[in-house]
Scaffold this active site. Sequence first.
Site, short mmCIF file in Angstrom:
data_model
loop_
_atom_site.label_atom_id
_atom_site.label_comp_id
_atom_site.label_asym_id
_atom_site.label_seq_id
_atom_site.Cartn_x
_atom_site.Cartn_y
_atom_site.Cartn_z
N ASP A 142 4.45 13.95 3.70
CA ASP A 142 5.03 15.29 3.84
C ASP A 142 3.88 16.30 4.02
O ASP A 142 3.40 16.48 5.13
CB ASP A 142 5.87 15.56 2.58
CG ASP A 142 6.66 16.85 2.66
OD1 ASP A 142 6.74 17.45 3.74
OD2 ASP A 142 7.22 17.27 1.62
N ASP A 179 13.46 8.66 -3.44
CA ASP A 179 14.34 9.02 -4.56
C ASP A 179 14.57 10.52 -4.66
O ASP A 179 13.82 11.33 -4.11
CB ASP A 179 13.72 8.56 -5.88
CG ASP A 179 12.53 9.43 -6.30
OD1 ASP A 179 11.57 9.55 -5.50
OD2 ASP A 179 12.57 10.02 -7.39
#
Length: 193
Positions: free
Chosen positions: A116, A172
Amino acid sequence: MLIKTDSTSDTPHPLADEMGEILISVEEIRRRVAELGAAISRDYAALEPRLIGILKGVTPFMADLMRAISIPVTTDYMAISKYEPSEETQSLVRLLKDLDMSITGEHVILVEDIIDSGLTMEYILKHLEGREPASLKVCTIFNKLAHRVVDLPLDYVGFDLPDAFVVGYGLDYQQKYRNLPYLAVLKSEVETT
Ligand code: IMP
């Protein structure tokens, strides 16, 4: 809405009610992982690379990728934790579990679930470069470019993603949803509960 786990199954996944759009299906993941495995097998023929997985999110991808590679490989794992900048730690990333084996002189491929901002991978690369591997490359199944703050060389990328918080295939939200076999956007109601 009825969400199917893959194109061949009529059984809705038990967690499907909490999911928004499925971004990448089971079949798309399967095909892309096979391509990545073939590329690594070709590029590393006779080099016996060491695959290093970054726990925990990497586990489904690592399991699929290593079986898609047709040359001998060895595997190892490390675990890191990420801090929010507000905690005023010197580094944003901390090593929780180091590798079991030395990588000096080894051809290393870091295997990651998602990149990211790039800060986690930058930390890991700096950490491992000092151990003098013969080579060091990065393979990630998912890549989000919208919030990238460091320039990272990515050698093998599965999918470029839009700017959305995604779960499944190892990823998650509060430790849940890692076991979904596809990649989905989490419904915003779930994120606020
Ligand atoms: P980075 O340091 O900002 O590149 O973040 C990498 C780590 O953030 C990944 O290993 C994930 O644990 C987590 N992460 C980033 N984006 C997502 C997402 O959309 N879903 C789940 N986890 C994410």
